[in-house]
Scaffold this active site. Structure first.
Site, mmCIF file in Angstrom:
data_model
loop_
_atom_site.group_PDB
_atom_site.id
_atom_site.type_symbol
_atom_site.label_atom_id
_atom_site.label_comp_id
_atom_site.label_asym_id
_atom_site.label_seq_id
_atom_site.Cartn_x
_atom_site.Cartn_y
_atom_site.Cartn_z
ATOM 1 N N ASP A 197 -3.505 -1.329 11.611
ATOM 2 C CA ASP A 197 -2.842 -1.375 10.299
ATOM 3 C C ASP A 197 -3.765 -2.032 9.263
ATOM 4 O O ASP A 197 -3.972 -1.486 8.168
ATOM 5 C CB ASP A 197 -1.519 -2.143 10.429
ATOM 6 C CG ASP A 197 -0.795 -2.259 9.115
ATOM 7 O OD1 ASP A 197 -0.163 -1.282 8.691
ATOM 8 O OD2 ASP A 197 -0.889 -3.336 8.482
ATOM 9 N N LYS B 129 -5.690 -0.294 5.829
ATOM 10 C CA LYS B 129 -5.683 -0.896 4.484
ATOM 11 C C LYS B 129 -7.104 -1.191 4.020
ATOM 12 O O LYS B 129 -7.440 -1.032 2.842
ATOM 13 C CB LYS B 129 -4.831 -2.166 4.510
ATOM 14 C CG LYS B 129 -3.350 -1.869 4.779
ATOM 15 C CD LYS B 129 -2.590 -3.132 5.140
ATOM 16 C CE LYS B 129 -1.121 -2.864 5.402
ATOM 17 N NZ LYS B 129 -0.422 -3.989 6.033
#
Ligand code: HSE
Length: 397
Positions: free
Chosen positions: A195, A199
């Site tokens: 994750d 980003k």
């Protein structure tokens, strides 16, 4: 009256419906007319407060000329990708918090949006409620961005904080993060650094104007992290945090990766705890600029989505260029990056010195923990090849 649709009614989708409802007055004041959720797309119809808005048929949204903006909170790349393309092609603005889709297909979807004179906005995909993508592409637009690093995953920062501060076990802390709506549907993406990696890719795409593919970017999470190292680091004036980093390299090109780091306690990012995220952006004119706030959770993430909805409507037909090209040229292996390294080895100081020369000893207690001089990741791996390495992390310069 402006009508929108929400696709997906999980944590973020529910938050979007709540923000539109609870902040209706402020939103109307800024838009000049009321904003209303007309339709909510779900996989299975179910009872609940939004039952009267639900459909399981995407065509109802696609073919509805009254729906001007679609908020995609389905997640992943399957149905979310398909429906986003169809919504953009149908002339609707699309707003999302879906970092996987943006990291993998963002450039293509921006092109599609441009071709149909609509916007594709994704502020909520990085940093939850923290405004960071708009400042990066607008307020800092006159800079050459040289480096971005940050705590980009609320779940892992929450887990680390709970383990260090309250002595919670990893499993307890993860269960708390899930109960608070911070974790992904499959929390492996959080724990394994994926994750944060997605980003980091989005930040790198926007900072360097090139496509940085998630497959190019090494991602390490917190699963291998030992509390022993956290304690040794703390005694030496460092904190351990999972960082995503994207940098221009002095020799040319750029790189990105995710890994736990030792950070000096004098760096404000070392004190970012709980679900909070922080992103440091270094521009050649501004120097370091730091963004801080809640990086996950229903309402902070929904706040960013609804602000993007409002921007689409105000900037209609579409937002200005952000200069993200599909070229992957210039990406370098982060192993070339030179930093100090932290090691804990099953061995003595003389073993450490034989491999690395002068080192700074942090702890000698059967095992030896030490910091090397500034070396590349490649050299750190090569020189430690004969040592019995228990832990290795980079030190943030
Ligand atoms: N699972 C993510 C996190 C949600 O914990 O940061 C916000 O992107």
């Amino acid at each position: 009256m402006i009508q929108i649709a929400i696709m997906g009614l999980g944590t973020v989708g529910t938050g979007v419906a709540k923000v539109v409802e609870e902040n209706a007055e402020q939103i109307q004041h800024k838009l000049g007319e009321p904003l209303r959720v007309k339709t909510v797309l779900v996989r299975h119809l179910k009872d609940g407060p939004y039952r009267h808005l639900m459909t399981d048929d995407f065509q109802k949204i696609e073919a509805d000329p009254e729906i001007r903006v679609v908020v995609e909170t389905i997640g992943g790349v399957g149905a979310a990708y398909e429906y986003t393309k169809r919504a953009l092609a149908a002339g609707k603005h699309v707003v999302t918090a879906n970092k996987q889709l943006v990291a993998e297909k963002g450039c293509e979807l921006l092109e599609l949006a441009k071709a149909h004179d609509v916007s594709y906005l994704f502020e909520a995909s990085v940093g939850g409620g923290i405004p960071v993508l708009h400042p990066l592409t607008q307020c800092m637009a006159a800079n050459r961005i040289d480096e971005i690093y940050g705590i980009l995953n609320g779940t892992t920062n929450y887990i680390l904080t709970r383990m260090v501060r309250a002595g919670a076990t990893f499993a307890e802390a993860l269960a708390e993060a899930q109960a608070k709506g911070y974790a992904e549907a499959d929390p492996t993406a959080d724990v394994a650094g994926i994750d944060a990696g997605r980003k980091t890719c989005i930040l790198a795409d926007l900072a360097f104007g090139r496509q940085v593919d998630p497959e190019q970017v090494p991602m390490e999470g917190i699963a291998g992290l030992s509390l022993e190292d956290v304690k040794i680091a703390r005694r030496a004036g460092y904190r351990v945090k999972l960082l995503g980093r994207a940098l221009r390299l002095p020799e040319g090109g750029h790189t990105a990766y995710v890994a736990p780091h030792l950070i000096s306690e004098e760096n404000p990012i070392s004190n970012v705890e709980d679900v909070f995220n922080a992103v440091m952006v270094r521009g050649n004119a501004t120097g370091e600029v730091m963004f801080y706030g809640k990086g996950a959770g229903e309402m902070p993430t929904a706040s960013a989505c609804v602000a993007d909805v409002m921007e689409c409507l105000q900037a209609s037909p579409r937002r200005q260029e952000i200069g993200w090209s599909d070229s992957t040229e210039g990406f370098q292996d982060p192993a070339e990056l030179r930093t100090r390294h932290y090691f804990r080895i099953a061995g003595s100081l003389s073993d450490a010195a034989a491999a690395f020369g002068d080192v700074e000893v942090l702890s000698e207690n059967g095992e030896t923990a030490f910091l090397t001089d500034v070396i590349s990741g490649q050299d750190a791996a090569r020189l430690s090849g004969k040592l019995n390495v228990r832990a290795c992390m980079r030190v943030l310069a």
